[in-house]
Design a protein around this motif. Structure first.
Motif, PDB file in Angstrom:
ATOM      1  N   ASP A  36      14.504 -10.577  -7.357  1.00  0.00           N
ATOM      2  CA  ASP A  36      13.618  -9.694  -7.703  1.00  0.00           C
ATOM      3  C   ASP A  36      13.499  -9.202  -7.659  1.00  0.00           C
ATOM      4  O   ASP A  36      12.108  -9.498  -6.193  1.00  0.00           O
ATOM      5  N   SER A  37      13.634  -7.719  -7.650  1.00  0.00           N
ATOM      6  CA  SER A  37      12.512  -6.470  -6.553  1.00  0.00           C
ATOM      7  C   SER A  37      12.750  -5.157  -7.780  1.00  0.00           C
ATOM      8  O   SER A  37      13.706  -5.127  -8.747  1.00  0.00           O
ATOM      9  N   LYS A  38      11.642  -4.076  -7.345  1.00  0.00           N
ATOM     10  CA  LYS A  38      11.354  -3.207  -7.698  1.00  0.00           C
ATOM     11  C   LYS A  38      11.397  -1.971  -6.993  1.00  0.00           C
ATOM     12  O   LYS A  38      11.665  -2.302  -5.617  1.00  0.00           O
ATOM     13  N   ASP A  39      12.510  -0.312  -7.270  1.00  0.00           N
ATOM     14  CA  ASP A  39      12.475   0.323  -6.178  1.00  0.00           C
ATOM     15  C   ASP A  39      11.248   0.989  -5.474  1.00  0.00           C
ATOM     16  O   ASP A  39       9.859   1.016  -6.397  1.00  0.00           O
ATOM     17  N   VAL A  40      11.326   1.412  -4.706  1.00  0.00           N
ATOM     18  CA  VAL A  40      10.112   2.694  -3.881  1.00  0.00           C
ATOM     19  C   VAL A  40       9.101   3.652  -5.027  1.00  0.00           C
ATOM     20  O   VAL A  40       7.842   3.795  -5.125  1.00  0.00           O
ATOM     21  N   ARG A  41      10.087   4.601  -6.208  1.00  0.00           N
ATOM     22  CA  ARG A  41       9.531   4.587  -7.404  1.00  0.00           C
ATOM     23  C   ARG A  41       8.501   4.124  -8.177  1.00  0.00           C
ATOM     24  O   ARG A  41       7.350   4.267  -8.165  1.00  0.00           O
ATOM     25  N   GLY A  62       7.110   1.351  -6.780  1.00  0.00           N
ATOM     26  CA  GLY A  62       5.859   1.064  -5.589  1.00  0.00           C
ATOM     27  C   GLY A  62       4.949   2.235  -5.353  1.00  0.00           C
ATOM     28  O   GLY A  62       3.929   2.104  -5.450  1.00  0.00           O
ATOM     29  N   LEU A  63       5.517   3.406  -5.402  1.00  0.00           N
ATOM     30  CA  LEU A  63       4.658   4.477  -5.802  1.00  0.00           C
ATOM     31  C   LEU A  63       3.503   4.667  -6.186  1.00  0.00           C
ATOM     32  O   LEU A  63       2.115   5.256  -6.468  1.00  0.00           O
ATOM     33  N   ALA A  64       4.513   4.057  -7.485  1.00  0.00           N
ATOM     34  CA  ALA A  64       3.443   4.339  -8.624  1.00  0.00           C
ATOM     35  C   ALA A  64       2.344   3.654  -8.524  1.00  0.00           C
ATOM     36  O   ALA A  64       1.261   3.890  -9.621  1.00  0.00           O
ATOM     37  N   HIS A  65       2.545   2.670  -8.343  1.00  0.00           N
ATOM     38  CA  HIS A  65       1.557   1.222  -8.656  1.00  0.00           C
ATOM     39  C   HIS A  65       0.662   0.637  -7.075  1.00  0.00           C
ATOM     40  O   HIS A  65       0.140  -0.017  -7.046  1.00  0.00           O
ATOM     41  N   CYS A  66       1.101   1.548  -6.210  1.00  0.00           N
ATOM     42  CA  CYS A  66       0.545   1.122  -5.137  1.00  0.00           C
ATOM     43  C   CYS A  66      -1.029   1.001  -4.853  1.00  0.00           C
ATOM     44  O   CYS A  66      -2.023   1.680  -5.248  1.00  0.00           O
ATOM     45  N   TRP A  67      -1.067  -0.244  -4.716  1.00  0.00           N
ATOM     46  CA  TRP A  67      -2.411  -0.611  -4.910  1.00  0.00           C
ATOM     47  C   TRP A  67      -3.564  -0.256  -6.155  1.00  0.00           C
ATOM     48  O   TRP A  67      -4.667   0.308  -5.861  1.00  0.00           O
ATOM     49  N   GLY A 116       1.015  -1.251  -0.361  1.00  0.00           N
ATOM     50  CA  GLY A 116      -0.022  -0.126  -0.067  1.00  0.00           C
ATOM     51  C   GLY A 116       0.755   1.435  -0.318  1.00  0.00           C
ATOM     52  O   GLY A 116       2.008   0.852   0.207  1.00  0.00           O
ATOM     53  N   CYS A 117       0.305   1.764  -0.449  1.00  0.00           N
ATOM     54  CA  CYS A 117       1.132   3.537  -0.223  1.00  0.00           C
ATOM     55  C   CYS A 117       1.665   4.019   0.271  1.00  0.00           C
ATOM     56  O   CYS A 117       3.170   4.096   1.436  1.00  0.00           O
ATOM     57  N   THR A 118       0.945   4.127   2.196  1.00  0.00           N
ATOM     58  CA  THR A 118       2.000   4.311   3.357  1.00  0.00           C
ATOM     59  C   THR A 118       3.190   3.542   3.164  1.00  0.00           C
ATOM     60  O   THR A 118       4.015   3.476   3.852  1.00  0.00           O
ATOM     61  N   GLY A 119       2.754   2.102   2.706  1.00  0.00           N
ATOM     62  CA  GLY A 119       3.668   1.084   3.498  1.00  0.00           C
ATOM     63  C   GLY A 119       4.690   1.736   2.657  1.00  0.00           C
ATOM     64  O   GLY A 119       5.773   1.022   3.291  1.00  0.00           O
ATOM     65  N   VAL A 120       4.980   1.767   1.674  1.00  0.00           N
ATOM     66  CA  VAL A 120       5.835   1.498   0.508  1.00  0.00           C
ATOM     67  C   VAL A 120       6.410   3.234   0.737  1.00  0.00           C
ATOM     68  O   VAL A 120       7.358   3.095   0.978  1.00  0.00           O
ATOM     69  N   ASN A 164      14.186  -0.143  -1.615  1.00  0.00           N
ATOM     70  CA  ASN A 164      15.083   0.510  -2.451  1.00  0.00           C
ATOM     71  C   ASN A 164      16.632  -0.083  -0.965  1.00  0.00           C
ATOM     72  O   ASN A 164      18.220   0.641  -1.964  1.00  0.00           O
ATOM     73  N   LYS A 165      16.819  -1.672  -1.131  1.00  0.00           N
ATOM     74  CA  LYS A 165      18.269  -2.081  -0.104  1.00  0.00           C
ATOM     75  C   LYS A 165      17.799  -3.183  -1.451  1.00  0.00           C
ATOM     76  O   LYS A 165      18.030  -4.321  -0.895  1.00  0.00           O
ATOM     77  N   PRO A 166      18.461  -3.449  -2.791  1.00  0.00           N
ATOM     78  CA  PRO A 166      18.040  -4.287  -3.304  1.00  0.00           C
ATOM     79  C   PRO A 166      19.177  -5.449  -3.592  1.00  0.00           C
ATOM     80  O   PRO A 166      19.956  -5.088  -2.350  1.00  0.00           O
ATOM     81  N   GLN A 167      18.455  -7.066  -3.055  1.00  0.00           N
ATOM     82  CA  GLN A 167      20.129  -7.717  -2.413  1.00  0.00           C
ATOM     83  C   GLN A 167      20.071  -8.893  -3.889  1.00  0.00           C
ATOM     84  O   GLN A 167      18.693  -8.995  -4.754  1.00  0.00           O
ATOM     85  N   PRO A 168      21.002  -9.087  -4.397  1.00  0.00           N
ATOM     86  CA  PRO A 168      22.024 -10.333  -5.018  1.00  0.00           C
ATOM     87  C   PRO A 168      20.323 -11.175  -5.129  1.00  0.00           C
ATOM     88  O   PRO A 168      20.160 -12.580  -4.083  1.00  0.00           O
TER      89      PRO A 168
END
Length: 334
Positions: A321-326, A328-333, A260-264, A314-318
């Motif tokens: 697979d992940s997406k950044d906060v940007r 997340g905020l564009a797609h939150c819920w 959710g937007c608050t969570g992101v 915002n701290k990807p791990q090798p």
């Protein structure tokens, strides 16, 4: 699995029944329909959890776009099966073409769902499958096991060779979604239930107050906890509040599920390390579309539709697979 709703959340039958009918009536009003109009029912676990608020918004938007009526109802708390039963009965009486539902008690609601289907009503579960899943025509949901696996893998990779002391903050007994997420985290982290690294396990009712109390309990039991799994972001933020009050927030990794937007934003602020993002508005919109298609063409939806999940951090791990906060905020819920 037993459906043991905590005592603090039980209500007397009369009070719950009255409240349930009030909720249903509030969603109905003069929407009760005419012979030529399509009415779609939506029943969520609560009207207060942000996830279900967004789900309702998605259904409302799609209903407007399709030119159909939307009738809504919700329980007063997670596990409030009597309210959901009353809502189903009311929607059957109203003459809805289909019912979208996020079951609170996945077994106890089954007779009501089967009754609706026997009346020719299409029944679609959103987010949470009933037990058995065959009690509904279709399921539109996140792969909750995979959502848990993602944050489990993330936590495992981020800890590396460090020793983890884990608190697991779950939903309620009998929650299929909670069980899938819990088991997914274990699988992703590479451990089994009963592993000594699990220092504490608590149920939370899936809200911030429950998360805060559960975290306080876990810290009393095991002050050295350094990794917290939470079933959703309200619980995660409640846990963070307790950790901050104890002066431990900088030394503990919190992982969660919702997106959710608050969570992101909490990920952005460093309060949550990573969260698995799901898409409740998409679930609801697809559900409305399916019922409209059924009402107009007679063909019911079937099977399981995966509405997607992405790890946000915002701290990807090798290797994870992940997406950044940007993103997340564009797609939150959405």
């Amino acid at each position: 699995m037993k459906h043991d709703i905590p005592a603090a959340d039980r209500r007397t039958g009369a009070i719950v029944a009255i409240a349930a009918l009030s909720l249903v009536a509030a969603g109905c009003g003069k929407d009760s329909g005419t012979d030529d109009e399509i009415t779609v029912g939506l029943i969520t676990k609560t009207d207060t959890n942000p996830f279900f608020v967004k789900m309702k918004e998605g259904a409302q938007k799609e209903a407007r776009a399709k030119g159909v009526k939307l009738m809504t109802a919700a329980g007063q708390f997670v596990g409030d099966n009597p309210s959901q039963v009353a809502a189903v009965e009311n929607m059957i009486a109203t003459g809805v073409k289909g019912i979208l539902i996020t079951p609170s008690d996945t077994r106890a609601i089954v007779p009501s769902l089967r009754k609706a289907r026997a009346k020719g009503i299409e029944v679609i579960a959103l987010d949470t499958p009933p037990d058995p899943q065959s009690a509904v025509d279709a399921l539109f949901a996140t792969n909750n096991l995979n959502a848990g696996i993602l944050i489990g893998k993330y936590a495992k990779t981020s800890f590396g060779s460090r020793s983890a002391k884990i608190a697991m903050l779950d939903s309620t007994r009998g929650s299929t979604v909670g069980t899938l997420r819990h088991n997914g985290f274990l699988q992703g982290f590479g451990i089994k239930q009963g592993d000594p690294r699990i220092a504490c396990r608590q149920n939370t009712l899936s809200d911030a107050a429950g998360g805060r109390m559960a975290m306080q309990n876990c810290l009393r039991k095991s002050p050295g906890i350094n990794l917290v799994y939470t079933v959703n972001e309200p619980v995660a933020l409640g846990a963070y509040t307790a950790l901050k009050a104890a002066g431990k927030e900088k030394n503990v990794v919190i992982v969660s599920i919702d997106g959710g937007c608050t969570g992101v934003k909490a990920v952005q602020a460093g309060q949550i390390a990573a969260t698995s993002q799901q898409y409740p508005r998409k679930m609801a919109a697809k559900g409305v579309d399916a019922i409209v298609d059924f009402a107009k063409g007679g063909k019911k939806a079937g099977g399981y539709t995966d509405t997607g999940v992405n790890l946000i951090t915002n701290k990807p791990q090798p290797g994870v697979d992940s997406k950044d906060v940007r993103f997340g905020l564009a797609h939150c819920w959405g």
